[in-house]
Structure formats: structure tokens, C-alpha cells
Design an enzyme around this catalytic site. Sequence first.
Site, mmCIF file in Angstrom:
data_model
loop_
_atom_site.group_PDB
_atom_site.id
_atom_site.type_symbol
_atom_site.label_atom_id
_atom_site.label_comp_id
_atom_site.label_asym_id
_atom_site.label_seq_id
_atom_site.Cartn_x
_atom_site.Cartn_y
_atom_site.Cartn_z
ATOM 1 N N ASP A 17 0.813 -1.222 0.000
ATOM 2 C CA ASP A 17 0.000 0.000 0.000
ATOM 3 C C ASP A 17 0.844 1.269 0.000
ATOM 4 O OD1 ASP A 17 -2.077 -1.876 0.385
ATOM 5 O OD2 ASP A 17 -1.889 -1.695 2.555
ATOM 6 N N GLU A 198 -11.071 0.758 -3.876
ATOM 7 C CA GLU A 198 -10.416 1.214 -2.647
ATOM 8 C C GLU A 198 -9.184 2.030 -3.024
ATOM 9 O OE1 GLU A 198 -9.195 -2.382 -0.598
ATOM 10 O OE2 GLU A 198 -8.488 -3.274 -2.451
#
Length: 548
Positions: A17, A198
Amino acid sequence: MPEPVIRNPILPGFNPDPSIVRVGDDYYVATSTFEWYPGVQIHHSRDLVHWRLLSRPLNRASQLNLLGDGDSCGVWAPCLTYADGLFWLIYTDVKRYGRTTVGGASGASMRDFHNYLVTSPTVDGEWSDPVHLNSSGFDPSLFHDEDGRKYLSNMLWDHRPGRNRFAGIVLQEYSHAERKLIGPVTNIFKGTPIGYTEGPHIYKRGGYYYLITAEGGTYQGHAVTMARSRDLTGPYELHPETYILTSRARADVALQRAGHADLCDTPSGDVYMVHLCSRPIPNRGRSTLGRETAIQRMVWSDDGWLRTADGEGIPRVEVPAPGLPAHPFPARAAREDFDSPQLPIDFQWLRSPYPDELFSLTARPGHLRLYGRETLGSLFRQSLVARRQQAHCYTAVTSVDFTPEHYQQMAGLICYYNTSKFHYLHISHEETVGRYLRIMSAIPDGVMADAFTAPVPIPGTSPVHLRAELDHDRLYFAYSLDGTDWSWFPEHLDASILSDEASAPGLPNFTGAFVGMACQDMSGTGRPADFDYFEYREREYLIDPRRP
């Protein structure tokens, strides 16, 4: 003379991420840490080729308390930005990510995500106490508009039956003066048919607001989606190719699971995109290295859309470097002797903001003392200090001084993924055997199962050297009483279980394998174990060490 290249992944091992920001000539990438403490890893580079781990900013209880957070919960998807003379760090603390069960039946998918903001004038200094922003979903991101206003975006979670759990990307203004979100909440992007929308980030360029998101789930279907709008709140039109980077349906690509990206540019205007990826074990497809961080060279096309420099839209292992002056960092030492009162930066522990309850580097100078605490299945106080596995082959060695008096007391060398997946070479005690060594393995096979090797008696009370040799999906353990002559356990252990892909149904798995030291005392007396050193050396390949 060959052109300089960046070799991916730039952040090997569990570093998912990524969020990137450039401040002057310095580049910083923040990555998720999940249940590992302290929270968020910040890495530094000056040339996009060489990187070092610089700091972990969430390092005290007022900022982050992960006690009770489940496996693969904790700190998700940090967003690191710079504006107004401050570094801004947004992060999620996931307290629960699972399904409610009633009488064995699966119930509502109700989950707890809390999003926070901390700031600091220096990236490696002390960060502020957090501001709670919202709890409506995860992957929060902060956008600083040209007029000075700031906006938070995050994915929206919908637990209701028959709904898309990933309900879109929502946007709301943030008032720094009031230290809270203000104004209406707007759903600006519902995503594409592959779903799991997302990881939003917003940028402004040429009169357009550009939105990139992660979609398709964080496994083999992952992708980076791009859309744009003249208005911040939309409507957003999709990129002509929809996905600007993905390894979906490309089993031939070395970097799998490509997605969850963020952009930066160099002073000369070159554009680069960091993204997560994985390097599965050949022929097994399991990612013991977890989700790693890679970088790709990007270009703005004449139509105003972003594409990879080669136009292929797939991740590359070698990427053209930006031509900045080379800036390598000193190599990290392979051996740590624990001579400092501070834990070496490569190491982390699990969940607790109170490390003094778990370990000490001053109680016995030159040693890491672990105090025997709860079981390896505990979500609260585990004495487990470990570092990331960052290569498919490595050697790890340590020495432990430990004299247990009861079978509830254990200490040793552990190869660990989470509370239900590990291989643990440990010292313990049996009434009929005395002090002994054995391997305990927690193996996911649809139902969770523990396996034990036969105990091997150890004479005396002297320290014991413990060793792990990893070759992709094969793990071997050994011990030595003098650090020179090694006795090998005959078992060839399956290291592929230390991966995202190996799990019981329904359990979240988003981290990566670690190797380190652990100590338990389930009797509650806190019996300590002293580790004299820890050595970790990566290998290109390994020959079975048990062979003569």
C-alpha cells in the site's frame, strides 16, 4: 555506458500500500504495517533507485494501540503528503475485519475502521497525537487543493445484505483549523465492474482532477484504475483503457498482484508511480514475501491521460531511472549484537504500545531480553521480536540463554506469518526429558492444526545457537551448543504456509513472513530469555544443508 535502471521491487518483503511524496530532492514512501508495532514504515530515497528504512512514526500509545487487533488488522494504507510546511500522515486502524457468526452461520459483515491524521514538521521527528476523522471505511487519503482547502477521500463500507460492500469513494472537506471534517459527504466514484474499489488518491493537472483507485482485490485480480473530472466532486470519466497498470490474467509477469498506487514527479517533470506487487514462489504461487512495493515510469499522453512509459500497462522488473545523481546508503549489518539500548530499526514486535512489558535491551547489556508472556495465538501481549523476510532464500541464526522449569515456558527462533501460521524452533522443559528442543508448527489446512516434532534433550544450562535455512518453500532448522557444529532436524518444513494465500477459509491474510525471536511463559511468571545476537543473510539459492 548502460542507462541507469531501477530494479523492482524497491522495497522488498512485506511493504504494501505505498504512498509517495517528494519534498525538494527527497522522496519518501510510507507503507502499511498492520498488526506490527510501531506503525507505518517510512522509507527515504534521493534517486528513486536506492532506498533506506528511515522511521516508524506511530510509536506511542496515544497515537496507536493495537492490543486486541486481529491478524491482518491494525494499520492499513497510510497516505503521506506534504503541504504548508508540514508532513501529513493519514492511516486506518482496523479493529475488526471478519464476519459475525451466529450458531456457526455467517452473519453480517460488520467491521470497524477508524481513520486518523497526524502531522510533523520533519518526516523523521516526533509526530502529533492523532485527530480522529471518520470510521466509514478504510484507505483514507488527503488531497491539498490549489486554493489551500483540503479533502479526505476513502472507500465506503456497506455491511447491508445484498449490497456492494465496497460502496464507492467518498469525499469530504477537512478543516485544519477546526481539526475535523466539515460539509457534505459525496460519493464521487462507484468503481468499475471488477469491484473492490479502494485506495483512492486525487491529483490536479491541466484543469482536471485525476482519481486513481485500487480495484479487483489485492490478489491476482488487482489493478490500478484512473478517472478524471473537471469538478472535484465529479462526475468522473474513466481512462480509455480503464486500468493503467495491472498483472491480471498475466501469469507470465514476474511482478504479480500489481495495484494500489500513488504518483510523484521529479524536479525535471518525469512521472513515477509506486504500487504494490508480489513475487510468488515459483511453481507454488504463494507469496511468502507478502505484498511488496515497486515503481514504474509513467508518461502523460497527448490526450491528457497517464500511461506506463512503454504503453503496455504491466509492471516491469527493470524501469528507466530518472538520471538523478546516484545516492546509495550504507548496507545494513547482517548481524545485530544488541549493544544499543534501542531496538535495531529492522525489527518490530506485535500490537503492544508498551514494549517495556515485552522486552529490554538494558536488563542484560549486549542481549535482547524477552520476558515470557502470552501464547503465540494471543492478540494482546506476545514477546515476539522479528524482522521481515526480504528474499526467497536466507539464513537466520541466533543464540538464546534460557533455562525453563516447566512445559509452559518456551523460547526460541520463529518463522512467523500470523497467530495461526508459523514454524517455531524452541526450548522448553518436560518432567521426563528435562530441557529440550522441538519444532512447533501451526499449519492452515482448512481447519487450523498444530504439529510437533519429537523432543530433543539438551544437556546442561548453557546458551543454545538456533538456525533456520530457507529455500523458497523449504525450511530447515538446526541447533548447536558451540555455534560451529550443527545438528539438523530431519524434517523438511513447508515454508509456503507463511503466505497470504495459505489460510483457512474466511480469514484475512494481507501481510508477509517474518523471522525472529520469541518467548512464552503461560504460567504467568514472566521467565525471561536472553538473545545474544541475531544474524540474517540473504542467499541467491540454497543447497539442502542436511546433505554431507
